[in-house]
Every structure is written in structure tokens, then in C-alpha cells.
Design an enzyme around this catalytic site. Structure first.
Site, short mmCIF file in Angstrom:
data_model
loop_
_atom_site.label_atom_id
_atom_site.label_comp_id
_atom_site.label_asym_id
_atom_site.label_seq_id
_atom_site.Cartn_x
_atom_site.Cartn_y
_atom_site.Cartn_z
N GLY A 157 74.76 64.81 9.28
CA GLY A 157 74.47 64.94 7.86
C GLY A 157 75.65 65.46 7.07
CG ASP A 189 84.14 76.65 5.16
OD1 ASP A 189 83.98 75.41 5.20
OD2 ASP A 189 85.28 77.18 5.16
NE ARG A 204 83.61 60.13 0.65
CZ ARG A 204 83.56 60.44 1.95
NH1 ARG A 204 84.64 60.28 2.69
NH2 ARG A 204 82.46 60.92 2.49
CG ASP A 244 79.80 60.59 12.04
OD1 ASP A 244 80.13 60.29 13.21
OD2 ASP A 244 80.38 61.49 11.40
#
Length: 504
Positions: free
Chosen positions: A97, A132, A183, A259
Site C-alpha cells: 500500500g 515515517d 506525481r 507493485d
């Protein structure tokens, strides 16, 4: 699910028209970006903003920068972190994810295409896995440079809209300045998105995801007799052509995990990527690719492997379409067998253009392979060899520029004799041939030492002039640029970079 409280919207208009947020909650986690203390705009992609129909002055305003930094949520935005799984260097992780990315929403560009707007480095999400959720300035600048270079080279790719410094350090091996990349992608659907639902045994959500992918990327499949097979065929065809484009440019992705394999057929995730200088098929740059899984020559095999994982994920739907498990498996295998056909056809056609051939001859592939073998044995620079070959095609006096790239110039001489005999079977003039070759063999690529020099200047001195100059050159990679010759040359021995890093 906990209620998400968004900051009040303002006057910056993205005209979001979101569709992914309409899918069930299991596809994502709704979460707003985490604010940063002192956002500062480093770069705004004016050309891309215009294509997306965004107001440049608004984006560059204090409010626009606040949105690009994640400090404010724009009107119509429905921020979320996407769920997906993935094979990473062959090992399956059930839940990855968006651990540091936030999908703000989707906009319709001036071309009528739907695009995702995503912040990368926007803070922790439920998928952060103790990370983080932030990004360092160096990897953000690298992705901006390389993704925009790929776009200019004509390769399907995600793009970079903006870079914002956060005013907040990130802690990796050392303390580094933080940044956020905005992006833009045709979508962020991945092979790993399908794997996520397969791992849960959730066939209905696989169907929902497949239907969504068809509607967004492969509308022609909607009316096909076997819509899910048509989807698989479409992804395989696009990825075969994409990897061929990488190979023709000497590009090494470096981290071809499932991914990082886009359903839309775009290049995505510029971590330890690099362009080869001295040609060798076994070239690896990624510091984490210890076995060469994603080496230059292994990229077609890696992509086929990834697409096999997609076929596995779609198999329940293929079985339904075909009426039996045996027939569904046969359909998947039949689709996967076409990957090599798509890849080889695109690679061979591209290599013929790089060699100046218009007509297709049976011996052309062997001639190209012979040149590559001689380049590997002689340490010839990949990009310069093909660019200077354009000059040799214009006239025999151009031979010397290519010869100097070979440790043993006689190796090129022997090949050049056969090449010129082959050129005599073409009817195109020398000048026209050279011009056509220059349209497919770039003069400029983002060479590792130039990228690293630009990053160091930005990180260490807050000097972004080298970054801007490099972007300017790479924006027109097929044009000769008098006075910019240093950007076309390989690294000197003391400048060479053998390892690239992921940046997470």
C-alpha cells in the site's frame, strides 16, 4: 473507519472528478496528508500544469504551495492511500500500500484523459509499516529528472508536477532535507493491486478492480466477448512495448517488483533506476539487487514473470469466462505467450530504426546482435554509439566518431562493412536516413554522474541551477545542442557511479 477531518478548502481549482474514491472502502484508507512546517516551492512543471488545465499562478501561490505540501486539502479532493500487495524481488508481501503517498484525486486533462494527482512523501498512512511516510529531497529530485526525461524521450511514464521542500528533516543513514513530489499518472493501479485482493480470496473485488481498469484504461475490452481476457491481453501488449522502449534506450528500472508494474503501461517508481553508459547486458546499478534479478538483459523476463502474477490474479475471472478451470488456465497461458511476440516485435522494429533500416530483412536482428556483442566486448557507450552512428550513416567520414568509442576500433570496422552493404539495399538518401535515425537515438540521457551532481548541489548548497540546466537539456533529447556537449559525454573514471539507491 475513523472520521477524517480536512482543512477548509480554498480558491485553488483542480476540478477533481474522482472515481477511485467511489470504490469500496477496502480499496484504500481515507487519510489526509500530514502538514509540514515550512513548505517552499522548488520546481513547478509549467508545461504539464497547462496540459492538465491547472492555473499556474494559483499553483505557485501560497495556497497552491500549501496544497502541494499537504498542508491544505483542495476543494473536491478526497485524499486516500491506496491498498496493494506485491512481490518484492520474488518474495510476496500481502499488504504494502501507499506508505508515504497520498492520492489527492483525479483531473481530466485538456486531452480528455483522466489523471491521478498524488503527493509522494506526504506522511504516514495505515500502510507505512513503521516508516515515517516522508521522502528526502534527493530521491524526489531524481524522480523529477528521470521521469521528465523519459516523457521527453517518448516513453510512457508517470510525470512530475512539482517539488516542494518541507522544511523538515528526514532520517535515513544521515539527516537529509525533506521534500514532497507531486506525481501525475494515468492511474496508480498496479499488478500488486490485483494481488492484494487475490491474497484475500476476494473474487468480487478482483472483478470490481478489473471492471474499473477496463473502464479507465482499456475501454475496447468492455465489449469484447471475453472482457477479462481482453484486459489481460491489453496489459501484456503495453508492457511488452514498454520494456522494449527501455531496452532500446539502455534504461534499467532497477526495482521491477509487481507493485511497481503499472496496469496502464506506464513506467512508474524511479528508485534505483539508471541509464547504462558502457554497454553490457548484465549491467546492474541497484544497491539492493544483489542477484541481478532486474539486470538490463533480465528486464523482459522479469516483466513476463510479473504479468504471470497478474494472470494468476485474474484467473478466477478467466475460469468463469471459459467455463472450466482447464480452459481458464489455457486462456491465461495463451495470453502470456504473446508477451514475447509483442516485446520482440517492438524491440526489433526499434533497433532497425536505430540502424537506419526502413525495409525489414531477415538478417537485421543478427546484425544488431552482432553490434551489441562487439559493444559489450569493447566497452562502447550505448547512447553515444547509436547517436554517432547517425553521423556515420550520413557519410563515411562519420565512422571515426564511432570507432573512438571501441577499445579495439577494428571491431567496429568489421561490423561497419556489413552494415554499409545492408544500407545499399535501402532507397532512402543518406541525409534522410541520418535524420530519421536521430529521431530515435537520443543525444542526451540523464547520465548518472550529471544527475548526482545536480542532486548534490540541491541538497548540500540549496543550489538548483544544475538541476534546472539538466532539465532544460533533457527536455529536447533528440536535438543537437551546441555548447551542451558535456551533457552528452559519459562519466570520467573519477565520476563513474556504479550503485544507485532506492531512497525509501
Amino acid at each position: 473507519m475513523m472520521e477524517v477531518k480536512y482543512p477548509a478548502p480554498g480558491s485553488v481549482h483542480f476540478n477533481f472528478k474522482n472515481s477511485y474514491a467511489r470504490l469500496p472502502d477496502g480499496f484504500y484508507a481515507r487519510i489526509a496528508p500530514t502538514p509540514v512546517p515550512a513548505p517552499r516551492l522548488i520546481k513547478l512543471n509549467v508545461e504539464l500544469a497547462g496540459r492538465l488545465g491547472l492555473d499556474i499562478a494559483e499553483l505557485a501561490s501560497a495556497e497552491g504551495i500549501a496544497i502541494l505540501a499537504g498542508n491544505r486539502v483542495a476543494d473536491g479532493s478526497e485524499p486516500l492511500a491506496m491498498a496493494y500487495a506485491g512481490h518484492q524481488f520474488g518474495y510476496f508481501v500481502r499488504q504494502l500500500g501507499d506508505g508515504r503517498a497520498n492520492l489527492l484525486g483525479e483531473v481530466i486533462g485538456r486531452d480528455g484523459v483522466r489523471y491521478d494527482i498524488q503527493l509522494k512523501g506526504a506522511g504516514r498512512t495505515p500502510f507505512s509499516r513503521n516508516g515515517d511516510g516522508r521522502a528526502a529531497l534527493g530521491p524526489v529530485l531524481r524522480e523529477y529528472i528521470v521521469s521528465e526525461a523519459m516523457a521527453a524521450l517518448g516513453v510512457p511514464t508517470t510525470r512530475a508536477l512539482a517539488v516542494v521542500a518541507t522544511g523538515q528533516p528526514v532520517y535515513r543513514e544521515t539527516v537529509l532535507p525533506g521534500a514532497i513530489l507531486t506525481r501525475v499518472a494515468a492511474s496508480h493501479l498496479r499488478v500488486g493491486t490485483f494481488q492484494y485482493f487475490l491474497a484475500q480470496g476476494d473474487v468480487e473485488d478482483i472483478r470490481r478492480l478489473a471492471d474499473y481498469a477496463i473502464a479507465r484504461h482499456y475501454p475496447e475490452a468492455a465489449d469484447a466477448p471475453r472482457r477479462y481476457r481482453a484486459l489481460l491481453d491489453g496489459v501484456i501488449a503495453r508492457q511488452g512495448k514498454l520494456v522494449a522502449q527501455w531496452m532500446l534506450l539502455g534504461f534499467i528500472h532497477g526495482v521491477m517488483n509487481t507493485d511497481n508494474t503499472s496496469i496502464s503501461g506506464e513506467t512508474i517508481d524511479y528508485g534505483p533506476c539508471a541509464f547504462m553508459e558502457a554497454y553490457h547486458p548484465g549491467t546492474v546499478f541497484s544497491s539492493i539487487d544483489h542477484q541481478g534479478r532486474y539486470a538490463y538483459s533480465n528486464q523482459p523476463h522479469a516483466m513476463h514473470w510479473n504479468l504471470t502474477r497478474l494472470a494468476e490474479s485474474l484467473l478466477p475471472l478467466l475460469v468463469e469466462e471459459e467455463g472450466s478451470e482447464e480452459s481458464g488456465l489455457a486462456s491465461a497461458h495463451e495470453a502470456l505467450e504473446k508477451f514475447g511476440i509483442h516485446f520482440e516485435a517492438a524491440r526489433d522494429a526499434g533497433m532497425r530504426r536505430k540502424l537506419g533500416f526502413v525495409l525489414e530483412r531477415e538478417e537485421d536482428t543478427l546484425l544488431a546482435e552482432d553490434l551489441l556483442k562487439r559493444m559489450a566486448e569493447n566497452g562502447a557507450d550505448y547512447t553515444l554509439t547509436f547517436r554517432r552512428l547517425c553521423d556515420a550513416a550520413a557519410g563515411i567520414e562519420g565512422n571515426q566518431g564511432v570507432r573512438t568509442l571501441f577499445a579495439d576500433p577494428a571491431a567496429f570496422d568489421a561490423w561497419e562493412t556489413v552494415w554499409r552493404q545492408r544500407l545499399m539495399r535501402e532507397s532512402v538518401s543518406a541525409e534522410e536516413r541520418a535524420a530519421q535515425m536521430r529521431q530515435v537515438s537520443p543525444a542526451f540521457i540523464p547520465r548518472n554522474h550529471l544527475v548526482e551532481a545536480a542532486l548534490r548541489a540541491g541538497i548540500e548548497r540549496q543550489d538548483f541551477q544544475p538541476f534546472e540546466e539538466l532539465l532544460d537539456v533533457l527536455a529536447h533529447p533528440y536535438d543537437d545542442r551546441p555548447g551542451m556537449e558535456r551533457y552528452s559525454l559519459p562519466a570520467r573514471p573519477e565520476e563513474q557511479i556504479s550503485k544507485t539507491f532506492c531512497g525509501t
